[in-house]
Design a protein around this motif. Structure first.
Motif, PDB file in Angstrom:
ATOM      1  N   ALA A  28      44.619  43.019  69.407  1.00 48.10           N
ATOM      2  CA  ALA A  28      44.542  42.611  67.995  1.00 48.10           C
ATOM      3  C   ALA A  28      43.116  42.771  67.483  1.00 48.10           C
ATOM      4  O   ALA A  28      42.178  42.681  68.451  1.00 48.10           O
ATOM      5  N   ILE A  29      42.951  42.743  66.419  1.00 49.29           N
ATOM      6  CA  ILE A  29      41.831  42.992  65.914  1.00 49.29           C
ATOM      7  C   ILE A  29      41.058  41.806  64.935  1.00 49.29           C
ATOM      8  O   ILE A  29      42.141  41.106  64.094  1.00 49.29           O
ATOM      9  N   PRO A  30      39.981  41.157  65.239  1.00 52.10           N
ATOM     10  CA  PRO A  30      38.794  41.616  66.037  1.00 52.10           C
ATOM     11  C   PRO A  30      39.463  41.169  67.642  1.00 52.10           C
ATOM     12  O   PRO A  30      40.219  40.119  67.920  1.00 52.10           O
ATOM     13  N   SER A  31      38.866  41.852  68.424  1.00 50.48           N
ATOM     14  CA  SER A  31      39.227  41.743  70.177  1.00 50.48           C
ATOM     15  C   SER A  31      38.400  40.450  70.520  1.00 50.48           C
ATOM     16  O   SER A  31      37.765  40.614  71.512  1.00 50.48           O
ATOM     17  N   GLY A  65      43.720  46.362  58.075  1.00 48.11           N
ATOM     18  CA  GLY A  65      44.775  46.632  57.812  1.00 48.11           C
ATOM     19  C   GLY A  65      45.722  45.464  58.524  1.00 48.11           C
ATOM     20  O   GLY A  65      44.899  44.366  58.452  1.00 48.11           O
ATOM     21  N   PRO A  66      46.910  45.626  58.438  1.00 44.95           N
ATOM     22  CA  PRO A  66      47.594  44.378  58.903  1.00 44.95           C
ATOM     23  C   PRO A  66      47.475  43.692  60.233  1.00 44.95           C
ATOM     24  O   PRO A  66      47.667  42.585  60.600  1.00 44.95           O
ATOM     25  N   ARG A  67      46.933  44.509  61.111  1.00 40.58           N
ATOM     26  CA  ARG A  67      46.657  44.041  62.206  1.00 40.58           C
ATOM     27  C   ARG A  67      45.057  43.209  62.427  1.00 40.58           C
ATOM     28  O   ARG A  67      44.592  42.911  63.553  1.00 40.58           O
ATOM     29  N   VAL A  68      44.350  43.341  61.309  1.00 37.59           N
ATOM     30  CA  VAL A  68      42.878  42.673  61.272  1.00 37.59           C
ATOM     31  C   VAL A  68      43.451  41.196  60.849  1.00 37.59           C
ATOM     32  O   VAL A  68      43.676  41.064  59.673  1.00 37.59           O
ATOM     33  N   GLU A 118      41.329  38.381  60.949  1.00 43.91           N
ATOM     34  CA  GLU A 118      40.070  37.867  60.350  1.00 43.91           C
ATOM     35  C   GLU A 118      39.599  38.595  59.446  1.00 43.91           C
ATOM     36  O   GLU A 118      39.749  39.745  58.876  1.00 43.91           O
ATOM     37  N   GLY A 119      38.581  37.799  58.304  1.00 43.85           N
ATOM     38  CA  GLY A 119      37.996  38.596  57.259  1.00 43.85           C
ATOM     39  C   GLY A 119      38.698  38.874  56.065  1.00 43.85           C
ATOM     40  O   GLY A 119      38.669  39.899  55.533  1.00 43.85           O
ATOM     41  N   GLY A 120      39.916  38.395  56.142  1.00 40.64           N
ATOM     42  CA  GLY A 120      40.711  38.692  55.090  1.00 40.64           C
ATOM     43  C   GLY A 120      41.456  39.880  55.241  1.00 40.64           C
ATOM     44  O   GLY A 120      41.926  40.669  54.289  1.00 40.64           O
ATOM     45  N   GLY A 121      41.672  40.285  56.568  1.00 42.87           N
ATOM     46  CA  GLY A 121      42.164  41.526  56.848  1.00 42.87           C
ATOM     47  C   GLY A 121      41.207  42.693  56.726  1.00 42.87           C
ATOM     48  O   GLY A 121      41.657  43.979  56.742  1.00 42.87           O
ATOM     49  N   SER A 122      39.869  42.511  56.860  1.00 39.64           N
ATOM     50  CA  SER A 122      38.837  43.498  56.587  1.00 39.64           C
ATOM     51  C   SER A 122      37.661  43.083  57.590  1.00 39.64           C
ATOM     52  O   SER A 122      36.906  42.156  57.081  1.00 39.64           O
ATOM     53  N   ILE A 123      37.111  43.930  58.505  1.00 37.80           N
ATOM     54  CA  ILE A 123      35.861  43.668  59.313  1.00 37.80           C
ATOM     55  C   ILE A 123      35.192  44.992  59.230  1.00 37.80           C
ATOM     56  O   ILE A 123      35.678  45.962  59.579  1.00 37.80           O
ATOM     57  N   THR A 124      33.843  44.601  59.836  1.00 34.84           N
ATOM     58  CA  THR A 124      33.355  45.707  60.627  1.00 34.84           C
ATOM     59  C   THR A 124      32.833  45.264  61.978  1.00 34.84           C
ATOM     60  O   THR A 124      32.283  44.113  62.408  1.00 34.84           O
ATOM     61  N   ALA A 125      32.988  46.157  62.948  1.00 43.55           N
ATOM     62  CA  ALA A 125      32.855  46.043  64.337  1.00 43.55           C
ATOM     63  C   ALA A 125      32.080  47.214  64.842  1.00 43.55           C
ATOM     64  O   ALA A 125      31.814  48.436  64.414  1.00 43.55           O
ATOM     65  N   LEU A 126      31.350  46.852  65.806  1.00 41.07           N
ATOM     66  CA  LEU A 126      30.547  47.678  66.620  1.00 41.07           C
ATOM     67  C   LEU A 126      31.252  48.457  67.797  1.00 41.07           C
ATOM     68  O   LEU A 126      32.094  47.845  68.405  1.00 41.07           O
ATOM     69  N   TRP A 127      31.230  49.653  67.696  1.00 42.43           N
ATOM     70  CA  TRP A 127      31.760  50.688  68.765  1.00 42.43           C
ATOM     71  C   TRP A 127      31.035  51.020  69.758  1.00 42.43           C
ATOM     72  O   TRP A 127      31.237  51.329  70.820  1.00 42.43           O
ATOM     73  N   ARG A 128      29.641  50.907  69.622  1.00 41.29           N
ATOM     74  CA  ARG A 128      28.640  51.323  70.645  1.00 41.29           C
ATOM     75  C   ARG A 128      28.447  50.082  71.700  1.00 41.29           C
ATOM     76  O   ARG A 128      28.274  49.112  71.063  1.00 41.29           O
ATOM     77  N   ALA A 134      34.828  47.429  68.831  1.00 42.94           N
ATOM     78  CA  ALA A 134      36.075  48.512  68.704  1.00 42.94           C
ATOM     79  C   ALA A 134      35.728  49.312  69.786  1.00 42.94           C
ATOM     80  O   ALA A 134      36.080  50.373  69.736  1.00 42.94           O
ATOM     81  N   ALA A 135      34.896  49.089  70.799  1.00 40.13           N
ATOM     82  CA  ALA A 135      34.776  50.179  71.824  1.00 40.13           C
ATOM     83  C   ALA A 135      36.047  50.190  72.639  1.00 40.13           C
ATOM     84  O   ALA A 135      36.821  49.161  72.668  1.00 40.13           O
ATOM     85  N   LEU A 136      36.201  51.008  73.466  1.00 37.46           N
ATOM     86  CA  LEU A 136      37.420  51.327  74.289  1.00 37.46           C
ATOM     87  C   LEU A 136      37.521  50.181  75.322  1.00 37.46           C
ATOM     88  O   LEU A 136      38.760  49.539  75.382  1.00 37.46           O
ATOM     89  N   ALA A 137      36.497  49.679  75.844  1.00 41.57           N
ATOM     90  CA  ALA A 137      36.424  48.571  76.770  1.00 41.57           C
ATOM     91  C   ALA A 137      37.075  47.408  76.305  1.00 41.57           C
ATOM     92  O   ALA A 137      37.514  46.669  76.955  1.00 41.57           O
ATOM     93  N   GLU A 138      36.811  47.066  74.997  1.00 38.03           N
ATOM     94  CA  GLU A 138      37.217  45.768  74.519  1.00 38.03           C
ATOM     95  C   GLU A 138      38.770  45.899  73.746  1.00 38.03           C
ATOM     96  O   GLU A 138      39.326  44.790  74.036  1.00 38.03           O
ATOM     97  N   MET A 139      38.918  47.161  73.310  1.00 39.40           N
ATOM     98  CA  MET A 139      40.244  47.525  72.827  1.00 39.40           C
ATOM     99  C   MET A 139      41.476  47.753  73.570  1.00 39.40           C
ATOM    100  O   MET A 139      42.542  47.343  73.303  1.00 39.40           O
TER     101      MET A 139
END
Length: 929
Positions: free
Chosen positions: A559-562, A719-722, A724-734, A750-755
């Motif tokens: 789920a997001i955020p992870s 989207g519906p799976r977010v 926190e943040g009222g359904g909208s966040i910014t995440a680091l992928w690097r 949002a990196a593969l290792a976290e998600m």
């Protein structure tokens, strides 16, 4: 004991020789108390002593004590006077006193007849030293070779220990006498006259390092030293003379180290200068090059056995390790002193040789490898592994080298790319668990490194790490883009080709519960890299791994955020929610109640037991019951949050607190186990400070400002799976970036290792395998680049296909002229033989013919070796169900295939893998491939 002969050399006689004569003569004395002996009594020997006769001479069965007086006389008159004086002092002989007169008189014929009549044997006796030795060993006969060794009898008489020689049986052999002598004289061997503890090169080399033995050898008379050397050469081999020559020169401590250094004569870098340097180290002696080479092989053979003993564990492993290190440290010092470092660079024993092999491996590593470079790296890695000290002193360095070469193999494959379309995210998390996460495992280990490593080797590893890290960053960037699109539309009911974390209980745990309620272990923060390592450790023979889909483990999207409060609550309740432990406990019980199962969830504070108990009684009772049991293990997440990364980036079963005990409890109750994460994690791999940003909520995500564009290292998720943040966040992928102060690791991005949410299912036996599921073999879940084929011979076994309805019967078509019958496989040929039919009669309710054939063919494809799980999967691929018990199935195969006891099929690696001798199989069943 014999009569003296005229002109015989006058022997020197000591107390032991006198005692031996008395032991032989007195039983037949019939009251005589005078013994006349041809010889000279040794100066300083006692003139009177008490001796104990052998037991069978005393009437009461106890040893008889006799007092003995010895006098040396050089004339007949002196002999007469000595006897008269003895009679005057002991007139009645009631004390059993015996007079022994030794004489070197040239002629005793004028001796009075009455005196001769008083003497035992009525004559002058001579000393046969071999006979005395025979008596001292309690033997009846003696090896004729002992008489030919003129020095040996005197040496044995002189070396007899205070308690006497041990009895050897009816015949005193030369080997028994020599073994006793070398033990008494120089402390070599155990002195036993049997072959139970043979004298060999190892015994001789070990003795050379003892403090007293070599010094005692150097003090022996030249004739005795030469005799010992000759016998030890015949008993031990050609290395004995050289070793004993070194010992005689006072260099016993250096003997083994010199044997290691003399390998400079046989290596590829041998030069005339090296030969001269080795010769100078050895000094004068019978040290021809061929003798040195033989000696080197003997020393290396002994060192190899000591190293094996040191690495095998056990009560003597520490002692063996100390011996090895002492020898090799000496060898390194000698090599330095003689300037032989370069000549010994390829040594398979010296630590410097291991370091040279690592440097050779480093030269093969490149950021853009091709197949030729990988082949060279694998060959160099083989040299590193084959060094005798690899497992004893350098296991971590070997593991680092393996990880570097694994990444080289991974880099030779084409650049992986994410699938396009709505199924991209689901495909990506599956690929990450099955392949890219293994690369993360190698990267984590390579990053941890080894502080004692050669800087040139470390630099080569850094280059490989950066190349592989760049590829992983590329994948994370692609995944972030796909995740941003997927998140806008994906819901629990429409996951668009992915398994979402809230569906893990429904899709995986619930089918298990239909067979036997599982133990669900949630390892908070377990990444794909950690799951790969744990899965490797938890394989056969203790557990059978399974999955809903053949050939791969299950993976879900977090789920997001992870983060824990979002993704863990969502997983445990089966719905998109946020919350803490109370939400998780209530939601977990409600989820299973709807499915007619009682359930209980335990958190960290619930786990510790009272004094004497590792686990709380409530947990033990719950696992022994009939409900579903869930346990949250926070070890990984807590350690990273508190800046405590695991050693070398690894997480083992033993390092996750309570995991081992919970697994044992579940297995004891026959419960399946589901290991699952709520999210993964990334590790801190940079010295840079945190990013400066607005709306930071955690290390890896923040609430973005309206109309704000994410940075290069960020992705906007809405989207519906977010949650926190009222359904909208910014995440680091690097992975290398963060918003907060430094810790050991992070999650929420949002990196593969976290998600990626890994799911591992472990069954105590295949009997609890849900319908439609498949057994997973290690070969199926390990990416092909992880192991080189030369080490494992592992090819993925065929997996069972999903069940399908029989196809409708078709009308047969006319045969064509070019149709040819399909050739039979090796397995089909074997089960079609008369030999197999005969074997089958002795195996009641054995496996079906087609299952046996399928296993043989799978083993043939894998070069003869497969895991137990792969063998089970191969049997199931023939159309049946996987064997309920892999061990029993293999035992039945052994009874079928091991004709007349020949080891056609067996277990290796402590029962974890099956080995088929393909050549022997063909011979026993008379078939050809």
């Amino acid at each position: 004991m014999t009569q003296a002969t005229t002109g015989a050399a006058v022997p020197e006689i000591d107390q032991r020789a006198v005692e031996a004569l008395l032991w032989t003569a007195l039983p037949h004395a019939k009251g005589h108390r005078l013994v006349l002996v041809h010889g000279r009594y040794r100066e300083g020997a006692p003139g009177a002593f008490t001796t104990r006769l052998v037991k069978d001479l005393a009437q009461d069965g106890e040893p008889e004590q006799r007092r003995v007086h010895v006098s040396h006389q050089s004339s007949v008159l002196g002999i007469v006077d000595a006897w008269q004086n003895h009679l005057a002092q002991h007139p009645d002989g009631s004390g059993g006193d015996v007079l022994v007169v030794t004489t070197d008189a040239p002629d005793t014929r004028p001796m009075p007849l009455d005196l001769r009549g008083q003497a035992i044997g009525r004559s002058l006796l001579t000393v046969d030293r071999v006979e005395i030795v025979k008596q001292r060993f309690g033997a009846v006969d003696v090896d004729p070779r002992i008489r030919r060794q003129l020095w040996l009898a005197d040496a044995l008489l002189a070396a007899e220990p205070p308690g006497g020689w041990p009895p050897v049986g009816s015949v005193l052999t030369l080997d028994a006498a020599m073994r006793a002598l070398v033990h008494a004289r120089i402390g070599l061997g155990d002195g036993v006259s049997t072959d139970a503890v043979p004298l060999d090169a190892e015994a001789l080399l070990t003795w050379s390092r003892t403090p007293g033995g070599p010094a005692r050898f150097a003090t022996l008379q030249p004739e005795e030293r030469a005799g010992l050397i000759d016998w030890l050469e015949s008993a031990v081999g050609d290395s004995a003379p050289l070793l004993l020559a070194l010992v005689q020169d006072g260099r016993g401590d250096d003997a083994m180290a010199l044997g290691v250094v003399s390998a400079a004569l046989t290596g590829p870098k041998t030069t005339a200068d090296a030969a001269l340097a080795v010769g100078a180290l050895f000094g004068s002696g019978p040290f021809r090059p061929d003798v040195l080479r033989h000696y080197t092989r003997a020393v290396e053979g002994v060192l190899a056995r000591w190293i094996t003993q040191a690495t095998a564990g056990g009560p003597r492993s520490a002692e063996a390790r100390t011996r090895v290190l002492e020898v090799l440290e000496q060898a390194d010092r000698l090599a330095d002193r003689a300037g032989l470092r370069e000549a010994l660079a390829d040594s398979s024993f010296l630590p410097s040789g291991f370091r040279a092999r690592l440097r050779a491996l480093a030269t093969t590593l490149t950021p853009r490898p091709d197949q030729r470079a990988v082949t060279a790296a694998e060959a160099a890695l083989h040299q590193v592994r084959s060094h005798h000290l690899a497992n004893l002193l350098f296991p971590e360095q070997v593991q680092l080298a393996e990880m570097a070469v694994r990444l080289e193999r991974w880099l030779t494959a084409p650049q992986p790319a994410l699938a396009s379309g709505s199924g991209a995210v689901g495909a990506a998390v599956r690929a990450h668990l099955g392949d890219w996460g293994w690369a993360d495992r190698a990267l984590n280990r390579l990053w941890a490194g080894d502080g004692a490593m050669d800087p040139h080797v470390n630099e080569a590893y850094r280059v490989v790490h950066e190349a592989a890290r760049a590829r992983r960053d590329h994948l994370d960037r692609q995944f972030a883009k796909a995740l941003a699109i997927w998140t806008q539309h994906a819901t629990t009911s429409q996951p668009e080709g992915a398994v979402v974390v809230e569906d893990v209980l429904r899709h995986i745990a619930a089918p298990l519960a239909a067979q036997r309620p599982p133990l669900i272990l949630l390892l908070d923060g377990m990444s794909s890299a950690v799951a790969a390592q744990l899965g490797e450790e938890l394989g056969a023979p203790r557990w059978t791994e399974a999955a809903p889909e053949a050939g791969r483990r299950a993976a879900a999207v977090a789920a997001i955020p992870s983060i824990t409060t979002v993704s863990r609550a969502t997983l445990l309740t089966g719905g998109l929610v946020t919350g803490g432990q109370s939400v998780e406990k209530d939601g977990f019980a409600a989820f299973w109640r709807r499915r007619r199962h009682e359930a209980v969830l335990f958190h960290k504070a619930d786990l510790p037991g009272p004094a004497g108990h590792r686990l709380a009684p409530e947990i033990v009772t719950a696992i022994a019951g009939d409900g579903v049991v869930g346990v949250v293990l926070n070890t990984i997440d807590d350690a990273l949050d508190h800046g405590q990364e695991s050693s070398k980036g690894d997480w083992t079963v033993g390092s996750v607190r309570y995991l081992s005990e919970l697994l044992d409890a579940a297995r004891g109750q026959g419960r399946p186990v589901m290991l699952v994460a709520d999210h993964g994690h990334v590790l801190d791999r940079t010295t840079e400070g945190p990013l400066t940003a607005q709306g930071v909520e955690s290390a890896r995500w923040r609430i973005g400002l309206p109309n704000e564009q994410p940075g290069d290292d960020e992705v906007h998720l809405a989207g519906p799976r977010v949650l926190e943040g009222g359904g909208s966040i910014t995440a680091l992928w690097r992975e290398e970036k963060r918003y907060t102060p430094r810790k050991a690791g992070y999650h929420g991005g949002a990196a593969l290792a976290e998600m990626t949410v890994p799911v591992l299912v472990l069954l105590p036996s295949a009997e609890t395998l849900p319908p439609g599921w498949a057994v997973l073999s290690p070969e199926a879940v390990t990416p092909p680049w992880w192991h080189d084929a030369s080490r494992t011979g592992a090819t993925a076994a065929p997996q069972p296909a999903p069940a399908s309805r029989p196809a409708a019967r078709k009308t047969a078509e006319p045969a064509r002229l070019d149709d040819a019958p399909t050739p039979l496989s090796l397995g089909a040929k074997v089960v079609d033989t008369g030999v197999y039919a005969a074997q089958k009669q002795f195996v009641r309710k054995g496996p079906e013919r087609k299952a046996v054939a399928a296993v043989i063919d799978a083993l043939l494809a894998a070069d003869g070796t497969l895991s137990l799980a792969a063998v089970s999967a191969a049997a199931a691929s023939s159309g049946g169900r996987a064997p309920r018990n892999a061990e029993f199935f293999v035992a039945a195969l052994q009874r079928l295939l091991n004709v007349e006891g020949y080891p056609v099929l067996g277990l290796i690696d402590a029962g974890a893998r099956v080995k088929l001798d393909i050549t022997l199989l063909k011979d026993q069943f008379g078939v050809k491939a």
